[in-house]
Scaffold this motif. Structure first.
Motif, PDB file in Angstrom:
ATOM      1  N   GLU A 217       0.980  -1.204   0.068  1.00  0.00           N
ATOM      2  CA  GLU A 217      -0.107  -0.041  -0.013  1.00  0.00           C
ATOM      3  C   GLU A 217       0.734   1.486  -0.084  1.00  0.00           C
ATOM      4  O   GLU A 217       0.713   2.397  -0.785  1.00  0.00           O
ATOM      5  N   GLN A 218       1.779   1.346   1.020  1.00  0.00           N
ATOM      6  CA  GLN A 218       2.757   2.460   0.839  1.00  0.00           C
ATOM      7  C   GLN A 218       3.474   2.648  -0.386  1.00  0.00           C
ATOM      8  O   GLN A 218       3.437   3.642  -0.926  1.00  0.00           O
ATOM      9  N   GLU A 219       3.823   1.564  -1.302  1.00  0.00           N
ATOM     10  CA  GLU A 219       4.586   1.675  -2.289  1.00  0.00           C
ATOM     11  C   GLU A 219       3.835   2.351  -3.450  1.00  0.00           C
ATOM     12  O   GLU A 219       4.167   3.296  -4.222  1.00  0.00           O
ATOM     13  N   VAL A 220       2.490   1.751  -3.493  1.00  0.00           N
ATOM     14  CA  VAL A 220       1.417   2.238  -4.671  1.00  0.00           C
ATOM     15  C   VAL A 220       1.076   3.825  -4.355  1.00  0.00           C
ATOM     16  O   VAL A 220       1.011   4.547  -5.021  1.00  0.00           O
ATOM     17  N   ARG A 221       0.850   4.128  -3.003  1.00  0.00           N
ATOM     18  CA  ARG A 221       0.722   5.498  -2.708  1.00  0.00           C
ATOM     19  C   ARG A 221       1.793   6.303  -3.033  1.00  0.00           C
ATOM     20  O   ARG A 221       1.466   7.461  -3.676  1.00  0.00           O
ATOM     21  N   GLU A 222       3.205   5.866  -2.729  1.00  0.00           N
ATOM     22  CA  GLU A 222       4.314   6.801  -3.089  1.00  0.00           C
ATOM     23  C   GLU A 222       4.177   6.953  -4.724  1.00  0.00           C
ATOM     24  O   GLU A 222       4.505   8.094  -5.100  1.00  0.00           O
ATOM     25  N   LEU A 223       3.947   5.831  -5.391  1.00  0.00           N
ATOM     26  CA  LEU A 223       3.763   6.048  -6.858  1.00  0.00           C
ATOM     27  C   LEU A 223       2.768   7.043  -7.297  1.00  0.00           C
ATOM     28  O   LEU A 223       2.914   7.958  -8.016  1.00  0.00           O
ATOM     29  N   ALA A 224       1.592   6.864  -6.670  1.00  0.00           N
ATOM     30  CA  ALA A 224       0.506   7.923  -6.979  1.00  0.00           C
ATOM     31  C   ALA A 224       0.764   9.458  -6.546  1.00  0.00           C
ATOM     32  O   ALA A 224       0.611  10.100  -7.495  1.00  0.00           O
ATOM     33  N   ASP A 225       1.579   9.452  -5.544  1.00  0.00           N
ATOM     34  CA  ASP A 225       1.815  10.819  -5.186  1.00  0.00           C
ATOM     35  C   ASP A 225       3.095  11.547  -6.144  1.00  0.00           C
ATOM     36  O   ASP A 225       2.909  12.729  -6.566  1.00  0.00           O
ATOM     37  N   TRP A 226       3.910  10.583  -6.598  1.00  0.00           N
ATOM     38  CA  TRP A 226       4.962  11.014  -7.674  1.00  0.00           C
ATOM     39  C   TRP A 226       4.420  11.404  -8.867  1.00  0.00           C
ATOM     40  O   TRP A 226       4.627  12.519  -9.402  1.00  0.00           O
ATOM     41  N   ALA A 227       3.416  10.617  -9.147  1.00  0.00           N
ATOM     42  CA  ALA A 227       2.796  10.761 -10.513  1.00  0.00           C
ATOM     43  C   ALA A 227       1.823  11.945 -10.615  1.00  0.00           C
ATOM     44  O   ALA A 227       1.907  12.923 -11.533  1.00  0.00           O
ATOM     45  N   GLU A 228       1.162  12.442  -9.501  1.00  0.00           N
ATOM     46  CA  GLU A 228       0.595  13.784  -9.162  1.00  0.00           C
ATOM     47  C   GLU A 228       1.416  14.753  -9.268  1.00  0.00           C
ATOM     48  O   GLU A 228       1.189  15.890  -9.827  1.00  0.00           O
ATOM     49  N   GLU A 229       2.796  14.724  -8.654  1.00  0.00           N
ATOM     50  CA  GLU A 229       3.540  15.828  -8.585  1.00  0.00           C
ATOM     51  C   GLU A 229       4.306  16.058 -10.306  1.00  0.00           C
ATOM     52  O   GLU A 229       4.273  17.151 -10.810  1.00  0.00           O
ATOM     53  N   LEU A 230       4.324  14.828 -10.798  1.00  0.00           N
ATOM     54  CA  LEU A 230       4.586  15.096 -12.449  1.00  0.00           C
ATOM     55  C   LEU A 230       3.464  15.654 -13.264  1.00  0.00           C
ATOM     56  O   LEU A 230       3.827  16.302 -14.089  1.00  0.00           O
ATOM     57  N   SER A 231       2.122  15.262 -12.950  1.00  0.00           N
ATOM     58  CA  SER A 231       1.216  15.771 -13.706  1.00  0.00           C
ATOM     59  C   SER A 231       0.989  17.331 -13.391  1.00  0.00           C
ATOM     60  O   SER A 231       0.514  18.047 -14.318  1.00  0.00           O
ATOM     61  N   SER A 232       1.286  17.894 -12.331  1.00  0.00           N
ATOM     62  CA  SER A 232       1.128  19.006 -12.002  1.00  0.00           C
ATOM     63  C   SER A 232       2.397  20.081 -12.107  1.00  0.00           C
ATOM     64  O   SER A 232       2.166  21.230 -11.945  1.00  0.00           O
ATOM     65  N   GLY A 233       3.514  19.357 -12.494  1.00  0.00           N
ATOM     66  CA  GLY A 233       4.577  20.151 -12.750  1.00  0.00           C
ATOM     67  C   GLY A 233       4.914  20.522 -14.224  1.00  0.00           C
ATOM     68  O   GLY A 233       5.458  21.363 -14.602  1.00  0.00           O
TER      69      GLY A 233
END
Length: 233
Positions: A217-233
């Motif tokens: 769960e932690q690993e998927v959540r971290e990937l989702a957070d990183w994808a959100e950063e990429l999409s908003s950057g």
């Protein structure tokens, strides 16, 4: 033929082979090499075709942390918004995480056969191997295909209470990352009018879903957070 009546594994496998212009297997159970070739041609995974053939899955296929799948829709939402290069970076990061040793854990939701024998049960079982519960299937399907159904509808399809139709077929095909013609060949249900293969972003995200299936769960959540950063950057 009534598409709601699900035939045996040998007939299902022959249907899939015919849909791909491949000769049916000369014997049952077929060889792993034959199943692998069929999976590659269909755009499915070997384990998906094992399910079609009615064969047991390797134990490693069941090494899933059920709560991790709840974060997959968030990961999908952000991944779909990424530029192609960023999606590839996300895939590389996911594969790197998946290549790390897995922690010892008690499986919370091992994907046993999720319903009576039937086409709906088969497709939902394929997505269960991607660590997607009916709720996660419903959310992910809506994001990837625009086919928006309640989790209760996915459970009804799984349990054989609701038949598959062209719309649902397109939704399942998108999450699997295959042309709608593939599940249409299996089920005998006519696919959507436009049944070409998935768009590049949908194909990439279907691959991402497969790659993260064993993550915590932690690993998927971290990937989702990183994808959100990429999409908003």
């Amino acid at each position: 033929m009534n598409p709601s009546i699900c035939p045996g594994p040998d007939v299902l496998l022959a249907r899939l082979a015919r849909g791909l212009d491949v000769s049916p297997p000369p014997e049952h159970p077929p060889s792993e090499a034959y199943l692998h070739d069929l999976a590659v041609r269909a755009g499915l995974r070997d384990h998906d075709v094992f399910l079609v053939a009615g064969l047991p899955l390797p134990e490693a296929a069941l090494d899933l942390e059920g709560t991790a799948g709840g974060w997959v829709p968030s990961l999908v939402q952000h991944a779909l918004a990424l530029a192609p290069a960023d999606r590839q970076s996300l895939l590389i990061r996911a594969r790197t995480a998946a290549g790390q040793p897995r922690p010892a854990r008690t499986l919370e939701r091992p994907p046993a056969a999720p319903g009576p024998p039937g086409f709906g049960s088969l497709l939902v079982h394929m997505l269960a191997l991607r660590n997607l519960s009916p709720s996660a299937v419903a959310e992910t399907m809506c994001l990837m295909s625009g086919v928006c159904k309640a989790a209760s509808t996915i459970r009804m399809v799984r349990d054989g209470v609701k038949d598959l139709d062209a719309e649902l077929l397109g939704g399942f095909a998108a999450v699997l990352g295959v042309p709608a013609a593939v599940p249409a060949a299996l089920t005998g249900v006519s696919g959507p009018v436009r049944s070409a293969g998935p768009s590049p972003e949908v194909a990439d995200v279907a691959t991402l879903i497969w790659e993260v299936r064993h993550l915590t769960e932690q690993e998927v959540r971290e990937l989702a957070d990183w994808a959100e950063e990429l999409s908003s950057g």
